[in-house]
Design a protein around this motif. Structure first.
Motif, PDB file in Angstrom:
ATOM      1  N   ASP A  41       0.821  -1.226   0.000  1.00  0.00           N
ATOM      2  CA  ASP A  41       0.000   0.000   0.000  1.00  0.00           C
ATOM      3  C   ASP A  41       0.858   1.281   0.000  1.00  0.00           C
ATOM      4  N   GLU A  42       2.186   1.057  -0.072  1.00  0.00           N
ATOM      5  CA  GLU A  42       3.124   2.188  -0.123  1.00  0.00           C
ATOM      6  C   GLU A  42       2.779   3.168  -1.265  1.00  0.00           C
ATOM      7  N   CYS A  43       2.497   2.586  -2.423  1.00  0.00           N
ATOM      8  CA  CYS A  43       2.267   3.432  -3.604  1.00  0.00           C
ATOM      9  C   CYS A  43       1.064   4.353  -3.414  1.00  0.00           C
ATOM     10  N   SER A  44      -0.046   3.706  -2.956  1.00  0.00           N
ATOM     11  CA  SER A  44      -1.231   4.534  -2.739  1.00  0.00           C
ATOM     12  C   SER A  44      -0.952   5.542  -1.637  1.00  0.00           C
ATOM     13  N   GLY A  45      -0.092   5.099  -0.650  1.00  0.00           N
ATOM     14  CA  GLY A  45       0.291   5.993   0.441  1.00  0.00           C
ATOM     15  C   GLY A  45       0.985   7.228  -0.093  1.00  0.00           C
ATOM     16  N   GLU A  46       1.867   7.002  -1.057  1.00  0.00           N
ATOM     17  CA  GLU A  46       2.604   8.139  -1.625  1.00  0.00           C
ATOM     18  C   GLU A  46       1.654   9.095  -2.366  1.00  0.00           C
ATOM     19  N   GLY A  47       0.703   8.475  -3.049  1.00  0.00           N
ATOM     20  CA  GLY A  47      -0.302   9.291  -3.750  1.00  0.00           C
ATOM     21  C   GLY A  47      -1.085  10.151  -2.776  1.00  0.00           C
ATOM     22  N   ASP A  48      -1.525   9.458  -1.654  1.00  0.00           N
ATOM     23  CA  ASP A  48      -2.265  10.179  -0.615  1.00  0.00           C
ATOM     24  C   ASP A  48      -1.430  11.319  -0.066  1.00  0.00           C
ATOM     25  N   LEU A  49      -0.122  10.957   0.188  1.00  0.00           N
ATOM     26  CA  LEU A  49       0.749  11.937   0.839  1.00  0.00           C
ATOM     27  C   LEU A  49       0.879  13.214  -0.003  1.00  0.00           C
ATOM     28  N   SER A  50       1.058  13.038  -1.342  1.00  0.00           N
ATOM     29  CA  SER A  50       1.220  14.250  -2.163  1.00  0.00           C
ATOM     30  C   SER A  50      -0.090  15.072  -2.197  1.00  0.00           C
ATOM     31  N   GLN A  51      -1.218  14.355  -2.135  1.00  0.00           N
ATOM     32  CA  GLN A  51      -2.507  15.081  -2.057  1.00  0.00           C
ATOM     33  C   GLN A  51      -2.609  15.854  -0.762  1.00  0.00           C
ATOM     34  N   ILE A  52      -2.233  15.140   0.346  1.00  0.00           N
ATOM     35  CA  ILE A  52      -2.312  15.792   1.663  1.00  0.00           C
ATOM     36  C   ILE A  52      -1.403  17.006   1.690  1.00  0.00           C
ATOM     37  N   LEU A  53      -0.170  16.799   1.169  1.00  0.00           N
ATOM     38  CA  LEU A  53       0.827  17.873   1.179  1.00  0.00           C
ATOM     39  C   LEU A  53       0.296  19.090   0.412  1.00  0.00           C
ATOM     40  N   GLY A  54      -0.260  18.804  -0.782  1.00  0.00           N
ATOM     41  CA  GLY A  54      -0.820  19.892  -1.597  1.00  0.00           C
ATOM     42  C   GLY A  54      -1.873  20.662  -0.796  1.00  0.00           C
ATOM     43  N   PHE A  55      -2.713  19.935  -0.091  1.00  0.00           N
ATOM     44  CA  PHE A  55      -3.791  20.509   0.692  1.00  0.00           C
ATOM     45  C   PHE A  55      -3.256  21.406   1.802  1.00  0.00           C
ATOM     46  N   ILE A  56      -2.243  20.833   2.516  1.00  0.00           N
ATOM     47  CA  ILE A  56      -1.689  21.574   3.658  1.00  0.00           C
ATOM     48  C   ILE A  56      -1.000  22.852   3.180  1.00  0.00           C
ATOM     49  N   GLU A  57      -0.191  22.700   2.100  1.00  0.00           N
ATOM     50  CA  GLU A  57       0.598  23.859   1.643  1.00  0.00           C
ATOM     51  C   GLU A  57      -0.313  24.990   1.134  1.00  0.00           C
ATOM     52  N   ALA A  58      -1.479  24.575   0.641  1.00  0.00           N
ATOM     53  CA  ALA A  58      -2.387  25.598   0.125  1.00  0.00           C
ATOM     54  C   ALA A  58      -3.121  26.330   1.243  1.00  0.00           C
ATOM     55  N   GLU A  59      -3.035  25.833   2.424  1.00  0.00           N
ATOM     56  CA  GLU A  59      -3.800  26.367   3.554  1.00  0.00           C
ATOM     57  C   GLU A  59      -2.840  26.899   4.629  1.00  0.00           C
ATOM     58  N   PRO A  60      -2.632  28.197   4.684  1.00  0.00           N
ATOM     59  CA  PRO A  60      -1.604  28.755   5.594  1.00  0.00           C
ATOM     60  C   PRO A  60      -1.805  28.344   7.047  1.00  0.00           C
ATOM     61  N   SER A  61      -3.052  28.213   7.489  1.00  0.00           N
ATOM     62  CA  SER A  61      -3.273  27.839   8.892  1.00  0.00           C
ATOM     63  C   SER A  61      -2.741  26.438   9.166  1.00  0.00           C
ATOM     64  N   LEU A  62      -2.671  25.610   8.088  1.00  0.00           N
ATOM     65  CA  LEU A  62      -2.159  24.244   8.256  1.00  0.00           C
ATOM     66  C   LEU A  62      -0.649  24.190   8.014  1.00  0.00           C
ATOM     67  N   SER A  63      -0.229  24.938   6.987  1.00  0.00           N
ATOM     68  CA  SER A  63       1.180  24.819   6.598  1.00  0.00           C
ATOM     69  C   SER A  63       2.099  25.366   7.682  1.00  0.00           C
ATOM     70  N   GLN A  64       1.577  26.246   8.549  1.00  0.00           N
ATOM     71  CA  GLN A  64       2.454  26.744   9.617  1.00  0.00           C
ATOM     72  C   GLN A  64       2.705  25.663  10.673  1.00  0.00           C
ATOM     73  N   ARG A  65       1.964  24.548  10.571  1.00  0.00           N
ATOM     74  CA  ARG A  65       2.187  23.466  11.550  1.00  0.00           C
ATOM     75  C   ARG A  65       3.220  22.435  11.050  1.00  0.00           C
ATOM     76  N   ILE A  66       3.838  22.751   9.944  1.00  0.00           N
ATOM     77  CA  ILE A  66       4.906  21.862   9.468  1.00  0.00           C
ATOM     78  C   ILE A  66       6.175  22.186  10.241  1.00  0.00           C
ATOM     79  N   GLU A  67       6.789  21.128  10.828  1.00  0.00           N
ATOM     80  CA  GLU A  67       7.995  21.303  11.635  1.00  0.00           C
ATOM     81  C   GLU A  67       9.129  20.501  11.044  1.00  0.00           C
ATOM     82  N   SER A  68      10.375  20.923  11.402  1.00  0.00           N
ATOM     83  CA  SER A  68      11.552  20.160  10.954  1.00  0.00           C
ATOM     84  C   SER A  68      12.211  19.498  12.165  1.00  0.00           C
ATOM     85  N   LEU A  69      12.738  18.315  11.931  1.00  0.00           N
ATOM     86  CA  LEU A  69      13.503  17.614  12.971  1.00  0.00           C
ATOM     87  C   LEU A  69      14.867  17.261  12.409  1.00  0.00           C
ATOM     88  N   GLU A  70      15.899  17.473  13.239  1.00  0.00           N
ATOM     89  CA  GLU A  70      17.225  17.036  12.789  1.00  0.00           C
ATOM     90  C   GLU A  70      17.426  15.576  13.188  1.00  0.00           C
TER      91      GLU A  70
END
Lengths: 168, 488
Positions: free
Chosen positions: B10-39
């Motif tokens: 289900d990895e492949c469909s997962g990747e598809g979902d992920l890019s959809q989710i990412l697109g959604f989050i990035e388009a929505e500033p209230s969501l995209s500000q919740r993206i964090e980085s970890l070292e």
């Protein structure tokens, strides 16, 4: 009247057997010494004794012998119910017995004393005297005729405590 | 450990979902500000934290840790992009079950439980996608659990196998150690034997010599001119004659008691070892006690000398055997007559073999080339083995014959020695095993034979180009067959 008492010596080497009987010759005043060259001979002799008013007071047996070995013979005799063998003192006499053999002798052979070769004649006489004293006490024989001959102290002590009643 | 990260189909469909989710989050500033980085190595969550959040991995991998009973931190799982962290706490409302840290530099989308719950109304599509991610994350982790169980089972099996192998190895090692200790003991014994043999030889020689001196003195004392023939005959009988057996002794004792009941038993016993004809002779004169005692003393003095000498001789032979046993075998091979060697060995083993009927008809056979001592030790070994094996009515039969043996290229003349007994025989399964080094049926400890092990016997015989094997002896017993090539 005490029964006729025997001491049996079993040893396959004639020279050694001869030496033992010589060392024990003094006991013949009251005990009949019998020399056997093998376990078989000893058993034949014992079967011959069973009808008479005879008792075997002590058996002195070599361990390493052709045919039946000493311990095996003593175990067999311990398990037998020949009346002549009641209370008989058993002395294993050997120049070579392994640890396991010794354990077996003590556990199953009913061995009363373990004597190593070569032996000191005086010590041999002492040991046999003590064993015969024990026999006289256990078999409830009349100790009087044997007083000066065996361990006087132990026999007197015994006489003080018991009225001699024959149990053989 | 095997692969920690298992990716499923289900990895492949997962990747598809992920890019959809990412697109959604990035388009929505209230969501995209919740993206964090970890070292890499940075901790997101400790065990038993109560963060009340869910995290969606956008990039990189995160590691799940759990502390075991021993206080060590175990790595349990790695989660990659598209997977969600914090699901367990979200559904159970309990504190964090795992600790989580970044194993590579990662980006994550962080969302509080409340916001996640509100997604349903605020962003239904994202909610749907996120829920699918949760389901898939669970599914993957469940699958992984099953795989881990299987793996654990496999490891347990492997462990069990290894443990039993280990046990066998330890047992082997113990046996080897025992053998080494035993061998070491024998080596020590071998090194001290020549010294002991030497020390024994001196007193033994002195016993023999003194017996000789005593003989002339005693003889002069007893057999003086006035004594006459009778005393001398008793003396001679004592020095030479063997003792009568116990049964005969008993018979003679009763005979003496018949003739003179007054004879004390100890004296009866002493007289009863006399050879019958001498006793007969003495019984006639029994009234004269002095003569009887004098004759008896003469006989006994001679007999004690005889015993002294034969005992010393026995020690000498024993010492001789011990020395041979301890000797290192570097002497050169020579032409050996097997008949002579077998005869010598039988002589040395005399006392060991009494009570056993030994049938041996020495024939003339060609010589073989070997070291005689080595061969004699082999005969000693085979004969004592046979003697130990037979019981009452023991019979050992030795046969010596010639036999030619064909090899591929030639025919070799040789000599065959067969030693057969009527003991219990050697079981079919053991007929090769008994020639292995250190194989023994005898108990540990005390049994110190004069021969060598069958293993060494085979080594020696094969060195001379010969063979040794054992077969059954009809109708019962064992037959050891040795073949040695004839000396050219």
């Amino acid at each position: 009247m005490n029964p006729k008492l025997y001491i049996l010596c079993i040893e396959d080497e004639p020279e050694v057997l001869d030496a033992i009987t010589r060392d024990l010759a003094d006991f013949e005043a009251h005990f009949c010494l019998e020399a056997c060259a093998s376990a078989e001979e000893a058993k034949t002799l014992l079967n011959g004794l069973s009808d008479e008013d005879s008792r075997v007071a002590a058996i002195l047996c070599d361990h390493v012998m052709p045919g039946q070995r000493g311990i095996e013979l003593l175990i067999e005799l311990t398990e037998s119910d020949l009346p002549v063998l009641k209370h008989t003192r058993k002395i294993l006499f050997t120049g070579q017995a392994g640890h396991e053999d010794t354990i077996e002798a003590i556990n199953h052979g009913g061995i009363d004393h373990y004597l190593a070769k070569p032996w000191d004649p005086d010590k041999l006489v002492d040991i046999i005297r003590e064993q015969l004293t024990t026999y006289v006490i256990q078999a409830r024989l009349d100790p009087l005729p044997l007083l000066s001959f065996l361990n006087r102290e132990r026999l007197t002590e015994y006489m003080r405590k018991h009225q001699p009643i024959s149990d053989v | 450990m095997s692969e920690l990260t298992e990716r499923s189909e289900d990895e492949c469909s997962g990747e598809g979902d992920l890019s959809q989710i990412l697109g959604f989050i990035e388009a929505e500033p209230s969501l995209s500000q919740r993206i964090e980085s970890l070292e890499a190595g940075e901790s997101l969550l400790h065990e038993a934290d109560s963060r009340k959040r869910l995290w969606l991995i956008l990039q990189g991998t995160l590691r799940l840790n759990k502390t075991n009973a021993a206080g060590e931190r175990l790595r349990l799982d790695e989660l990659g992009p598209g997977e969600i962290v914090g699901i367990l706490s979200y559904y159970t409302r309990e504190k964090s079950f795992f600790g989580v840290e970044a194993s590579t530099d990662s980006r994550i989308f962080s969302i509080s439980w409340d916001s996640f719950d509100r997604l349903h109304t605020d962003h239904p599509h994202l909610h749907k996608l996120m829920e699918k991610r949760v389901r898939e994350s669970f599914t993957r982790r469940y699958r992984r659990l099953v795989h881990l169980h299987l793996e654990m089972d496999r490891l347990n099996e492997a462990l069990k196998h290894e443990r039993s192998e280990l046990r066998t190895t330890v047992e082997e090692l113990e046996k080897t150690r025992e053998r080494l200790v035993h061998r070491e003991k024998l080596a020590v014994l071998g090194s001290v034997l020549p010294g002991i043999a030497h020390e024994l030889n001196n007193p033994t020689a002195s016993i023999s010599r003194n017996a000789d001196y005593l003989e002339s003195i005693l003889k002069a004392t007893f057999v003086d001119a006035s004594a006459g023939d009778a005393i001398e005959r008793f003396w001679q009988a004592g020095v030479k004659a063997p003792l009568v057996g116990t049964t005969q002794q008993r018979e003679q004792m009763s005979k003496i008691a018949e003739v003179d009941p007054a004879t004390p038993r100890p004296l009866q016993r002493r007289l009863a070892v006399l050879p019958p004809e001498l006793l007969e002779n003495l019984l006639k004169t029994i009234k004269n006690e002095t003569t009887v005692i004098r004759c008896l003393h003469s006989f006994e003095a001679g007999r004690f000398l005889h015993t002294l000498r034969s005992s010393a001789h026995r020690i000498e032979r024993l010492v001789h055997s011990l020395k041979r046993y301890a000797r290192t075998h570097n002497e050169a091979a020579a032409e050996v007559d097997l008949a002579v060697g077998l005869r010598d060995t039988l002589l040395i083993l005399g006392s060991r073999l009494r009570e056993i009927e030994v049938r041996y008809e020495p024939g003339r056979v060609p010589s073989v080339r070997a070291n005689e001592d080595e061969l004699n030790q082999i005969w000693t070994n085979l004969l004592t083995n046979a003697a130990d094996a037979v019981g009452d009515d023991g019979v050992i039969e030795i046969t010596l014959s010639t036999e030619a043996r064909k090899t591929l290229s030639e025919t070799k003349a040789g000599v065959l020695v067969e030693i057969a007994d009527n003991g219990p025989g050697v079981a079919e399964a053991l007929r090769e095993k008994i020639f292995e080094p250190n194989y023994t049926t005898k108990g540990r400890g005390g049994n110190f034979g004069l021969g060598l092990g069958l293993g060494i016997a085979r080594t020696i015989i094969e060195r001379y180009g010969g063979t040794i094997h054992v077969e059954g002896n009809h109708p019962r017993g064992a037959r050891f067959v040795v073949w040695l090539p004839q000396a050219s």
